[in-house]
Design a protein around this motif. Structure first.
Motif, PDB file in Angstrom:
ATOM      1  N   SER A  54     -49.466 -53.484 -83.301  1.00  0.00           N
ATOM      2  CA  SER A  54     -49.073 -52.800 -82.073  1.00  0.00           C
ATOM      3  C   SER A  54     -48.707 -51.341 -82.343  1.00  0.00           C
ATOM      4  O   SER A  54     -48.319 -50.966 -83.448  1.00  0.00           O
ATOM      5  N   VAL A  55     -48.814 -50.546 -81.311  1.00  0.00           N
ATOM      6  CA  VAL A  55     -48.412 -49.147 -81.376  1.00  0.00           C
ATOM      7  C   VAL A  55     -46.918 -49.060 -81.666  1.00  0.00           C
ATOM      8  O   VAL A  55     -46.468 -48.198 -82.428  1.00  0.00           O
ATOM      9  N   VAL A  56     -46.150 -49.961 -81.090  1.00  0.00           N
ATOM     10  CA  VAL A  56     -44.700 -49.973 -81.310  1.00  0.00           C
ATOM     11  C   VAL A  56     -44.395 -50.202 -82.788  1.00  0.00           C
ATOM     12  O   VAL A  56     -43.563 -49.503 -83.378  1.00  0.00           O
ATOM     13  N   LEU A  58     -46.404 -49.596 -85.354  1.00  0.00           N
ATOM     14  CA  LEU A  58     -46.830 -48.397 -86.080  1.00  0.00           C
ATOM     15  C   LEU A  58     -45.798 -47.285 -85.958  1.00  0.00           C
ATOM     16  O   LEU A  58     -45.499 -46.598 -86.928  1.00  0.00           O
ATOM     17  N   LYS A  59     -45.250 -47.104 -84.774  1.00  0.00           N
ATOM     18  CA  LYS A  59     -44.219 -46.084 -84.552  1.00  0.00           C
ATOM     19  C   LYS A  59     -42.965 -46.404 -85.366  1.00  0.00           C
ATOM     20  O   LYS A  59     -42.380 -45.510 -85.982  1.00  0.00           O
ATOM     21  N   VAL A  69     -46.586 -40.604 -86.681  1.00  0.00           N
ATOM     22  CA  VAL A  69     -47.449 -41.782 -86.565  1.00  0.00           C
ATOM     23  C   VAL A  69     -48.926 -41.405 -86.594  1.00  0.00           C
ATOM     24  O   VAL A  69     -49.760 -42.194 -87.046  1.00  0.00           O
ATOM     25  N   SER A  70     -49.256 -40.205 -86.181  1.00  0.00           N
ATOM     26  CA  SER A  70     -50.669 -39.794 -86.155  1.00  0.00           C
ATOM     27  C   SER A  70     -51.298 -39.809 -87.543  1.00  0.00           C
ATOM     28  O   SER A  70     -52.502 -40.032 -87.676  1.00  0.00           O
ATOM     29  N   LEU A  73     -53.145 -42.903 -88.208  1.00  0.00           N
ATOM     30  CA  LEU A  73     -54.284 -43.178 -87.336  1.00  0.00           C
ATOM     31  C   LEU A  73     -55.425 -42.183 -87.476  1.00  0.00           C
ATOM     32  O   LEU A  73     -56.471 -42.365 -86.858  1.00  0.00           O
TER      33      LEU A  73
END
Length: 89
Positions: A54-56, A58-59, A69-70, A73
């Motif tokens: 999830s994005v969460v 990863l953050k 976080v970028s 990705l």
């Protein structure tokens, strides 16, 4: 799940492991900072976390590593070329 998605999850996991090692944290230390388990971090780093990331999460990982976080990705041309080679095999 498609093979290209699996490759991307593995690549993100490898980046997490790289940056974690670069800042001198063990999987357990990263897990403690995130209030999760070492097993979860191990699964994320191997690209096997419930076949989903999830994005969460990863953050949370990026925050624990004190990075943007970028960076987890973004993939350069060399990395993308490796995916194309793996997917084509």
């Amino acid at each position: 799940m498609s093979s290209d998605t699996k490759i991307i999850l593995r690549q993100i996991g490898a980046k997490i492991a790289y940056y974690r090692t670069l800042v001198g944290l063990s999987q357990t230390e990263l897990a403690d900072k995130m209030h999760t388990t070492q097993s979860t971090i191990s699964k994320v780093e191997s690209g096997n976390y419930n076949d989903n990331l999830s994005v969460v999460m990863l953050k949370d990982i990026a925050d624990a590593l004190e990075m943007d976080v970028s960076l987890l990705l973004e993939f350069n041309g060399f990395e993308k070329a490796m995916w194309d080679k793996k997917i084509g095999e």
